[in-house]
Design a protein around this motif. Structure first.
Motif, PDB file in Angstrom:
ATOM      1  N   MET A  28      -9.926  17.202  23.144  1.00  0.00           N
ATOM      2  CA  MET A  28      -8.871  16.284  23.621  1.00  0.00           C
ATOM      3  C   MET A  28      -8.276  15.499  22.449  1.00  0.00           C
ATOM      4  N   GLU A  29      -9.105  15.060  21.512  1.00  0.00           N
ATOM      5  CA  GLU A  29      -8.607  14.318  20.347  1.00  0.00           C
ATOM      6  C   GLU A  29      -7.712  15.219  19.487  1.00  0.00           C
ATOM      7  N   THR A  30      -8.134  16.466  19.309  1.00  0.00           N
ATOM      8  CA  THR A  30      -7.324  17.420  18.539  1.00  0.00           C
ATOM      9  C   THR A  30      -5.979  17.626  19.226  1.00  0.00           C
ATOM     10  N   LEU A  31      -6.016  17.814  20.552  1.00  0.00           N
ATOM     11  CA  LEU A  31      -4.769  18.000  21.295  1.00  0.00           C
ATOM     12  C   LEU A  31      -3.894  16.750  21.208  1.00  0.00           C
ATOM     13  N   ARG A  32      -4.519  15.578  21.278  1.00  0.00           N
ATOM     14  CA  ARG A  32      -3.769  14.326  21.173  1.00  0.00           C
ATOM     15  C   ARG A  32      -3.107  14.211  19.801  1.00  0.00           C
ATOM     16  N   GLN A  33      -3.854  14.547  18.754  1.00  0.00           N
ATOM     17  CA  GLN A  33      -3.309  14.498  17.395  1.00  0.00           C
ATOM     18  C   GLN A  33      -2.168  15.508  17.240  1.00  0.00           C
ATOM     19  N   ASP A  34      -2.341  16.691  17.828  1.00  0.00           N
ATOM     20  CA  ASP A  34      -1.282  17.702  17.780  1.00  0.00           C
ATOM     21  C   ASP A  34      -0.020  17.205  18.482  1.00  0.00           C
ATOM     22  N   LEU A  35      -0.186  16.571  19.636  1.00  0.00           N
ATOM     23  CA  LEU A  35       0.956  16.027  20.376  1.00  0.00           C
ATOM     24  C   LEU A  35       1.644  14.933  19.565  1.00  0.00           C
ATOM     25  N   ILE A  36       0.837  14.073  18.923  1.00  0.00           N
ATOM     26  CA  ILE A  36       1.421  12.999  18.091  1.00  0.00           C
ATOM     27  C   ILE A  36       2.227  13.611  16.956  1.00  0.00           C
ATOM     28  N   LYS A  37       1.661  14.648  16.303  1.00  0.00           N
ATOM     29  CA  LYS A  37       2.366  15.312  15.198  1.00  0.00           C
ATOM     30  C   LYS A  37       3.659  15.962  15.692  1.00  0.00           C
ATOM     31  N   GLU A  38       3.579  16.638  16.855  1.00  0.00           N
ATOM     32  CA  GLU A  38       4.775  17.273  17.414  1.00  0.00           C
ATOM     33  C   GLU A  38       5.844  16.230  17.746  1.00  0.00           C
ATOM     34  N   LYS A  39       5.407  15.120  18.293  1.00  0.00           N
ATOM     35  CA  LYS A  39       6.342  14.052  18.633  1.00  0.00           C
ATOM     36  C   LYS A  39       6.991  13.500  17.366  1.00  0.00           C
ATOM     37  N   GLU A  40       6.174  13.246  16.326  1.00  0.00           N
ATOM     38  CA  GLU A  40       6.711  12.739  15.059  1.00  0.00           C
ATOM     39  C   GLU A  40       7.677  13.737  14.445  1.00  0.00           C
ATOM     40  N   THR A  41       7.305  15.021  14.505  1.00  0.00           N
ATOM     41  CA  THR A  41       8.190  16.071  13.969  1.00  0.00           C
ATOM     42  C   THR A  41       9.505  16.105  14.745  1.00  0.00           C
ATOM     43  N   ALA A  42       9.400  16.032  16.056  1.00  0.00           N
ATOM     44  CA  ALA A  42      10.614  16.044  16.890  1.00  0.00           C
ATOM     45  C   ALA A  42      11.474  14.826  16.595  1.00  0.00           C
ATOM     46  N   LEU A  43      10.835  13.652  16.404  1.00  0.00           N
ATOM     47  CA  LEU A  43      11.593  12.435  16.077  1.00  0.00           C
ATOM     48  C   LEU A  43      12.271  12.573  14.715  1.00  0.00           C
ATOM     49  N   GLU A  44      11.569  13.123  13.733  1.00  0.00           N
ATOM     50  CA  GLU A  44      12.156  13.322  12.400  1.00  0.00           C
ATOM     51  C   GLU A  44      13.342  14.271  12.475  1.00  0.00           C
ATOM     52  N   GLU A  45      13.151  15.369  13.228  1.00  0.00           N
ATOM     53  CA  GLU A  45      14.256  16.329  13.373  1.00  0.00           C
ATOM     54  C   GLU A  45      15.444  15.680  14.066  1.00  0.00           C
ATOM     55  N   ALA A  46      15.191  14.911  15.095  1.00  0.00           N
ATOM     56  CA  ALA A  46      16.274  14.226  15.812  1.00  0.00           C
ATOM     57  C   ALA A  46      16.970  13.237  14.884  1.00  0.00           C
ATOM     58  N   LYS A  47      16.158  12.534  14.066  1.00  0.00           N
ATOM     59  CA  LYS A  47      16.731  11.570  13.128  1.00  0.00           C
ATOM     60  C   LYS A  47      17.619  12.284  12.106  1.00  0.00           C
ATOM     61  N   LYS A  48      17.136  13.433  11.594  1.00  0.00           N
ATOM     62  CA  LYS A  48      17.922  14.204  10.620  1.00  0.00           C
ATOM     63  C   LYS A  48      19.207  14.728  11.263  1.00  0.00           C
ATOM     64  N   GLU A  49      19.082  15.216  12.505  1.00  0.00           N
ATOM     65  CA  GLU A  49      20.276  15.719  13.211  1.00  0.00           C
ATOM     66  C   GLU A  49      21.275  14.595  13.440  1.00  0.00           C
ATOM     67  N   LYS A  50      20.773  13.420  13.770  1.00  0.00           N
ATOM     68  CA  LYS A  50      21.654  12.271  13.985  1.00  0.00           C
ATOM     69  C   LYS A  50      22.359  11.903  12.684  1.00  0.00           C
ATOM     70  N   GLU A  51      21.591  11.866  11.581  1.00  0.00           N
ATOM     71  CA  GLU A  51      22.182  11.547  10.273  1.00  0.00           C
ATOM     72  C   GLU A  51      23.241  12.579   9.894  1.00  0.00           C
ATOM     73  N   THR A  52      22.918  13.850  10.129  1.00  0.00           N
ATOM     74  CA  THR A  52      23.871  14.918   9.825  1.00  0.00           C
ATOM     75  C   THR A  52      25.140  14.754  10.662  1.00  0.00           C
ATOM     76  N   ALA A  53      24.951  14.484  11.948  1.00  0.00           N
ATOM     77  CA  ALA A  53      26.107  14.295  12.840  1.00  0.00           C
ATOM     78  C   ALA A  53      26.939  13.093  12.395  1.00  0.00           C
ATOM     79  N   LEU A  54      26.251  12.010  11.982  1.00  0.00           N
ATOM     80  CA  LEU A  54      26.973  10.823  11.507  1.00  0.00           C
ATOM     81  C   LEU A  54      27.742  11.126  10.228  1.00  0.00           C
ATOM     82  N   GLU A  55      27.110  11.868   9.306  1.00  0.00           N
ATOM     83  CA  GLU A  55      27.797  12.244   8.062  1.00  0.00           C
ATOM     84  C   GLU A  55      29.011  13.113   8.350  1.00  0.00           C
TER      85      GLU A  55
END
Length: 124
Positions: free
Chosen positions: A19-46
């Motif tokens: 469960m801890e491994t799965l939780r850590q994986d979910l946190i990493k996926e969420k962080e990755t998704a947030l980073e990608e969304a942030k990059k996409e937003k920056e790209t769209a703004l540029e």
């Protein structure tokens, strides 16, 4: 009983680790998704900023072209008015010259008639 408890303890620990491994994986996926969304937003703004700059430049170019066109039209109008004015002046001068010549001719004829009348009276 102790063996069964130990086995249950191991299974619980394995489950907790999973469960801890799965939780850590979910946190990493969420962080990755947030980073990608942030990059996409920056790209769209540029891209939006670049498009706005291009549109602003295009607007300025169009305004400058319109200003130049207007200036050209004003110059053409002024030139046409000046040409018309010069033509009217020439026509007026020509008309005055013609009137002056006609007046001189009429004066000459009147002078001749007056002389003829005087000669006739002198003869009589």
């Amino acid at each position: 009983k102790e063996v069964a408890l130990e086995e249950a303890w191991k299974k619980a620990n394995e489950g907790n680790e999973t469960m801890e491994t799965l939780r850590q994986d979910l946190i990493k996926e969420k962080e990755t998704a947030l980073e990608e969304a942030k990059k996409e937003k920056e790209t769209a703004l540029e891209e939006a900023k670049k498009e706005k700059e291009e549109l602003t430049k295009e607007k300025e170019t169009l305004l400058e072209e319109a200003k130049k066109e207007r200036e050209e039209l004003v110059k053409e109008k002024e030139t046409a008015l000046e040409e018309a004015r010069q033509e009217l002046i020439k026509e007026k001068e020509t008309a005055l010259e013609e009137a002056k010549k006609e007046k001189e001719v009429a004066l000459e004829e009147a002078w001749k008639k007056a002389n003829e009348g005087n000669e006739t009276m002198e003869t009589l």
